[in-house]
Every structure is written in C-alpha cells, then in structure tokens.
Scaffold this motif. Structure first.
Motif, PDB file in Angstrom:
ATOM      1  N   UNK A  45      -1.325 -14.012 -11.608  1.00 19.12           N
ATOM      2  CA  UNK A  45      -0.460 -13.009 -12.216  1.00 19.12           C
ATOM      3  C   UNK A  45      -0.880 -11.617 -11.775  1.00 19.12           C
ATOM      4  N   UNK A  46      -0.116 -11.105 -10.808  1.00 18.97           N
ATOM      5  CA  UNK A  46      -0.347  -9.765 -10.288  1.00 18.97           C
ATOM      6  C   UNK A  46       0.240  -8.702 -11.205  1.00 18.97           C
ATOM      7  N   UNK A  83      -5.023  -9.845   1.430  1.00 16.28           N
ATOM      8  CA  UNK A  83      -3.571  -9.943   1.523  1.00 16.28           C
ATOM      9  C   UNK A  83      -3.048 -11.089   0.666  1.00 16.28           C
ATOM     10  N   UNK A  84      -1.752 -11.025   0.360  1.00 16.89           N
ATOM     11  CA  UNK A  84      -1.125 -12.103  -0.393  1.00 16.89           C
ATOM     12  C   UNK A  84      -1.253 -13.423   0.358  1.00 16.89           C
ATOM     13  N   UNK A  85      -1.034 -13.385   1.656  1.00 16.56           N
ATOM     14  CA  UNK A  85      -1.138 -14.611   2.448  1.00 16.56           C
ATOM     15  C   UNK A  85      -2.510 -15.243   2.307  1.00 16.56           C
ATOM     16  N   UNK A  86      -3.552 -14.443   2.447  1.00 16.17           N
ATOM     17  CA  UNK A  86      -4.900 -14.999   2.379  1.00 16.17           C
ATOM     18  C   UNK A  86      -5.218 -15.518   0.984  1.00 16.17           C
ATOM     19  N   UNK A  87      -4.753 -14.799  -0.043  1.00 12.35           N
ATOM     20  CA  UNK A  87      -4.977 -15.273  -1.412  1.00 12.35           C
ATOM     21  C   UNK A  87      -4.305 -16.627  -1.627  1.00 12.35           C
ATOM     22  N   UNK A 104       6.339  -7.351  -6.271  1.00 11.44           N
ATOM     23  CA  UNK A 104       7.159  -7.143  -5.078  1.00 11.44           C
ATOM     24  C   UNK A 104       8.230  -8.225  -4.991  1.00 11.44           C
ATOM     25  N   UNK A 105       9.483  -7.789  -4.860  1.00 13.28           N
ATOM     26  CA  UNK A 105      10.583  -8.738  -4.702  1.00 13.28           C
ATOM     27  C   UNK A 105      10.404  -9.540  -3.423  1.00 13.28           C
ATOM     28  N   UNK A 122       7.045 -17.039 -11.067  1.00  8.15           N
ATOM     29  CA  UNK A 122       6.978 -16.628 -12.470  1.00  8.15           C
ATOM     30  C   UNK A 122       7.481 -15.196 -12.645  1.00  8.15           C
ATOM     31  N   UNK A 123       8.289 -14.737 -11.673  1.00 14.76           N
ATOM     32  CA  UNK A 123       8.868 -13.401 -11.725  1.00 14.76           C
ATOM     33  C   UNK A 123       8.427 -12.583 -10.531  1.00 14.76           C
ATOM     34  N   UNK A 124       9.413 -12.064  -9.763  1.00 13.64           N
ATOM     35  CA  UNK A 124       9.069 -11.204  -8.619  1.00 13.64           C
ATOM     36  C   UNK A 124       9.857  -9.903  -8.705  1.00 13.64           C
TER      37      UNK A 124
END
Length: 315
Positions: A45-46, A83-87, A104-105, A122-124
């Motif tokens: 959850x960002x 980064x999001x990719x690495x996470x 971020x959408x 869960x929501x963007x």
C-alpha cells in the motif's frame, strides 16, 4: 489451474461479474476456510488505507493464508529509490499474489505486466478501484435483488472518485440509469460521459442536491471530496461541504433505496442518517470481506464449484 489478474473491472463480462457475486455469497455463508492454506499474500500500500487494506488482510487470514507487505511506502525500500518494477519482482519471490494500492494511475496494470504472480488492484490514483466495485455490486445485488434497470445516483466527487468510475464501467451490462450530482469543479469527467454514450448507458447531470432530486433513487452513492487529489487547496475548501446528506432529505425516498459510501466519510453524510433504514454503508464495508475472499480465489484459480465443495469450513 488458471490464474488471473484483477486490475480493472472492465476486464469482466456480465457472466463473470455474476459468478464472482455468487462466490462472495458463498463466503458470506462461511467466511472461515483453509482454501489458501500454505499461500502467501503480499499487500503493498503506497497510499494510506484502512478498510481496503484490513479487509484484504482479513480475507487472506480467514482463508488460511499468511500476509506480508507494507502499509507505508516510506517504511520500505521505496524510500531509498527502489522502482515499482524492482519492488514487484522482489516481492513476487516471496508471495503467491500481490494486492497493491498506488497513487499513480496505471501502476497496477504495469505491475501485472512485469509480475510472475497475480496482481490485484486495490486502487490506482483516480482511475479504478475494482475490488471496491465488486463489493459495491454485491451490496447492490443483496439490497435490490438484481443489478438490472436500477436508478443509481452518484453524489459528490465524481471527478477524482475512482469508485464511481469503476461502477459505471461494471454497470454497462445491466441497463442502469445514472444521475451525476456534483459541482462543476467535480463533475464527471468527459471520458466517462462519452463511455456512457458509447455503451448506451442513460445518464443525467445535476448540481442541485435535495429530497426531490433523489426521490427516485434505488441506490444513492455518496462520495468524499478527496483532499489528497487537489493541487489547489483553495479549490478544495470551496467544494468540500457542497453536498451533505441529512436525514430530513430522505422523507421522499423509495422504500428499497439504500445509501452506499466507499468510506471514509468526512461530513458528507450526517450522523443522524446512520440509524435510518436506508443507510447501508457499514454493511457495505463488511461485504468487502466476502468480495475480496472471492477475488483471492478467482485470481489463484479456485473455482466457484471448488468453493461450494470445500470441506475446510471452520465455524
């Protein structure tokens, strides 16, 4: 066993929506099971969340899974610049499914393209909230006995409200009539009005909010004006208290009408409404548990027949 992502409600056809509603109903009968015993669920959850995060984690626990993840990106390696990719790739090493909320959408769609495990959105941003949409559909179905031919009134923040955007997309299968009630600053974006026209969805727009305007509603869907979406706080101050639902406004409401709200509320529903028989938003939040149990099983390839035949029920 076919696994799926759950990124947007637009990916589901009418039969698939009804299938998931049936599955949610099975979990409402018996929420405690061991269908996901041995599985690991990651919740990333960002953005802050209470109901969505806790209901996802409760759903996982009630199905026998274990939960890992974070509720604050500042407490993760994101704060170090990961980064999001690495996470996503890193967490995929540890989990069988990832439920994520991001500011971020399109973040969930991107994650689904790089992850080797199912992604649940869960929501963007202000874009989509498909798990909220499923619990909304389940709540509407439970209270109305159908999803067909309903008058649905959407009130408040229709510009940034990802829950109402998702609901419009899902209801295209069920011949609804929508009424959009919002100040001009928070009006339904043109892209969703165009979507309605392309899908033959009837809609009307209003700026007034009173007992006469809402008298024909089957569903009155209230939304919070989302301060976090505003770059101009003066604009937020101008619109934050424009529409407040008071109990006196329900005197002409239809007997079957139910009030929904994705929560949290600030002051858009007066507290004296809570005891009115039309109020349903607390039960709606409870329905999130059953809907998210259904989503977990769906993305992990567990069928409705398997849920019905399940012998791991814990009473």
């Amino acid at each position: 066993m076919i696994r799926h992502n759950f990124v947007t409600i637009a990916d589901l056809n009418k039969d698939e929506i009804m299938y998931l509603i049936q599955m949610a109903a099975e979990f409402e009968k018996h929420p405690n099971r061991e269908l996901l015993k041995g599985k690991i669920v990651a919740t990333l959850f960002y953005e802050p969340s209470t109901r969505t995060r806790l209901s996802f984690e409760t759903a996982a626990n009630r199905l026998g899974a274990k939960v890992i993840g974070f509720s604050d990106a500042k407490a993760s390696s994101v704060s170090k610049g990961e980064t999001l990719k690495d996470t996503i790739l890193m967490v995929s090493n540890y989990a069988d499914v990832i439920a994520m909320r991001h500011h971020i959408e399109g973040a969930a769609q991107y994650a689904s393209e790089v992850a080797p495990v199912p992604i649940i959105n869960a929501g963007d941003g202000a874009h989509m909230h498909p798990s909220q949409c499923l619990l909304d559909l389940y709540s509407i179905y439970k209270t109305q006995g159908t999803l067909e031919n309903l008058n649905i009134y959407l009130v408040g923040d229709l510009k940034y409200g990802r829950t109402v955007h998702s609901l419009i997309t899902a209801m295209r299968h069920f011949n609804p009539t929508f009424h959009f009630i919002a100040p001009k600053e928070l009006a339904m974006p043109n892209e969703y009005k165009l979507y309605c026209k392309e899908n033959n969805i009837k809609f009307f727009e209003h700026t007034a909010f009173n007992d006469k305007v809402i008298a024909d509603a089957d569903i009155l869907y209230m939304t919070r004006v989302q301060k976090e979406r505003f770059s101009d706080l003066m604009e937020y101050e101008r619109v934050k208290n424009v529409y407040i639902l008071k109990r006196s406004m329900l005197k002409s409401a239809k007997d079957n009408m139910k009030i929904l709200h994705p929560l949290p509320r600030v002051n858009e529903i007066a507290y004296d409404v809570d005891d009115d028989p039309h109020a349903y938003y607390i039960q709606q939040a409870q329905n999130g548990l059953y809907a998210r149990e259904a989503i977990f099983c769906h993305v992990l390839g567990i069928s409705l027949d398997e849920v019905k035949a399940d012998t791991t029920i814990i009473d």
